[in-house]
Design an enzyme around this catalytic site. Structure first.
Site, PDB file in Angstrom:
ATOM      1  N   HIS A  62      -8.949   2.598  14.668  1.00 57.67           N
ATOM      2  CA  HIS A  62      -9.697   1.403  14.257  1.00 57.67           C
ATOM      3  C   HIS A  62     -10.746   1.734  13.204  1.00 57.67           C
ATOM      4  CE1 HIS A  62      -8.636  -1.833  17.444  1.00 57.67           C
ATOM      5  NE2 HIS A  62      -7.639  -0.998  17.291  1.00 57.67           N
TER       6      HIS A  62
ATOM      7  N   VAL B  39     -10.203   0.326   8.725  1.00 65.69           N
ATOM      8  CA  VAL B  39     -11.242  -0.517   8.130  1.00 65.69           C
ATOM      9  C   VAL B  39     -12.158   0.366   7.280  1.00 65.69           C
ATOM     10  CG1 VAL B  39     -13.031  -2.229   8.628  1.00 65.69           C
ATOM     11  CG2 VAL B  39     -11.138  -1.929  10.223  1.00 65.69           C
TER      12      VAL B  39
ATOM     13  N   ASP C 236     -14.430   6.510   7.874  1.00 63.00           N
ATOM     14  CA  ASP C 236     -15.816   6.739   7.430  1.00 63.00           C
ATOM     15  C   ASP C 236     -16.838   6.560   8.542  1.00 63.00           C
ATOM     16  OD1 ASP C 236     -15.655   4.034   7.815  1.00 63.00           O
ATOM     17  OD2 ASP C 236     -16.806   3.512   6.023  1.00 63.00           O
TER      18      ASP C 236
END
Ligand SMILES: *[C@@H]1O[C@H](CO)[C@@H](O)[C@H](O)[C@H]1NC(C)=O
Ligand SMILES: *[C@@H]1O[C@H](CO)[C@@H](O)[C@H](O)[C@H]1NC(C)=O
Ligand SMILES: *[C@@H]1O[C@H](CO)[C@@H](O)[C@H](O)[C@H]1NC(C)=O
Ligand SMILES: *[C@@H]1O[C@H](CO)[C@@H](O)[C@H](O)[C@H]1NC(C)=O
Length: 202
Positions: A67, A71, A75
């Site tokens: 997840h 997106v 990071d």
């Protein structure tokens, strides 16, 4: 994802990790060798202890990385708490109440901060943790390339438009995977794996 075949999810994360490392050519397995040589062993030892105490956590830790990566790339943006001005990924429908493992990531981060302050990124921790959790429950291990930089932005609204959803049609799924550097062939292989393991992508 209550119960999980680690091998199937492994393939997904592996593919995402590969896709992201192509975009950031400086990633390397030896990234912390000079600055925090004990980083990988600290992570592995913590993950082993966590998964020994709660085997189902392995899948949750893997899902956290997935997840995160879908997106804004890998990071660490999935870890950010909301502020007065920013409703973060944690609050999105696909994440809220179903993502777990945050406390364990926090604990690992704290231990790494004691050993080597300000060195190891949270994004790298998520990547190492996903690998170690998979290996711990009998999945195949894989090399993790390190050197990701943590992002400072995280938006709940971006989760819907990034993660695959149950209702997506083929065209939409291909587009979502393309955004993280995976082509239709990657997607079909990964989806076949997920279907055969009776898993849902989200
Ligand atoms: C988010 O908030 C929780 C609860 O206050 C805290 O334990 C955690 O460290 C915070 N995480 C980040 C990334 O700031
Ligand atoms: C995401 O999509 C769902 C269903 O389409 C919707 O209810 C929700 O408001 C959207 N936004 C977020 C941030 O979850
Ligand atoms: C897939 O869904 C999108 C958005 O709802 C729609 O515009 C498109 O026509 C659909 N494609 C197919 C092949 O069904
Ligand atoms: C996933 O796909 C790979 C490649 O086709 C295959 O080797 C593996 O057995 C599959 N795993 C599952 C759980 O279906």
């Amino acid at each position: 994802m209550a119960s999980t075949s680690p091998r199937s999810v492994l393939l997904l994360v592996l593919a995402v990790t590969v896709a992201v490392s192509h975009a950031q050519l400086q990633l390397s397995e030896t990234f912390y060798d000079a600055t925090c040589p004990q980083a990988a062993s600290i992570v592995q030892q913590k993950v082993n202890a966590f998964v020994d105490a709660d085997r189902g956590l392995a899948a949750a830790l893997m899902r956290l990385h997935f997840h995160d990566c879908f997106v804004r790339g890998c990071d660490g943006s999935v870890l950010l708490n909301s502020t007065d001005t920013m409703l973060t990924e944690k609050e999105a429908l696909l994440n809220k109440g179903s993502l777990r493992g945050f406390e364990q990531i926090d604990e690992i981060k704290m231990e790494l901060e004691c050993a080597c302050p300000g060195v190891v990124s949270c994004a790298d921790i998520l990547a190492l943790v996903a690998r170690d959790a998979t290996a711990k429950v009998g999945g195949t291990s894989w090399p993790v390339f390190l050197g990701r930089i943590d992002g400072g932005a995280s938006f709940a609204d971006e989760v819907n438009s990034s993660l695959p959803e149950r209702t997506d049609n083929f065209t939409q799924l291909v587009a979502r995977f393309a955004r993280v550097g995976l082509d239709a062939r990657d997607m079909v292989i990964l989806s076949g794996n997920l279907t055969s393991a009776k898993l849902s992508l989200v």
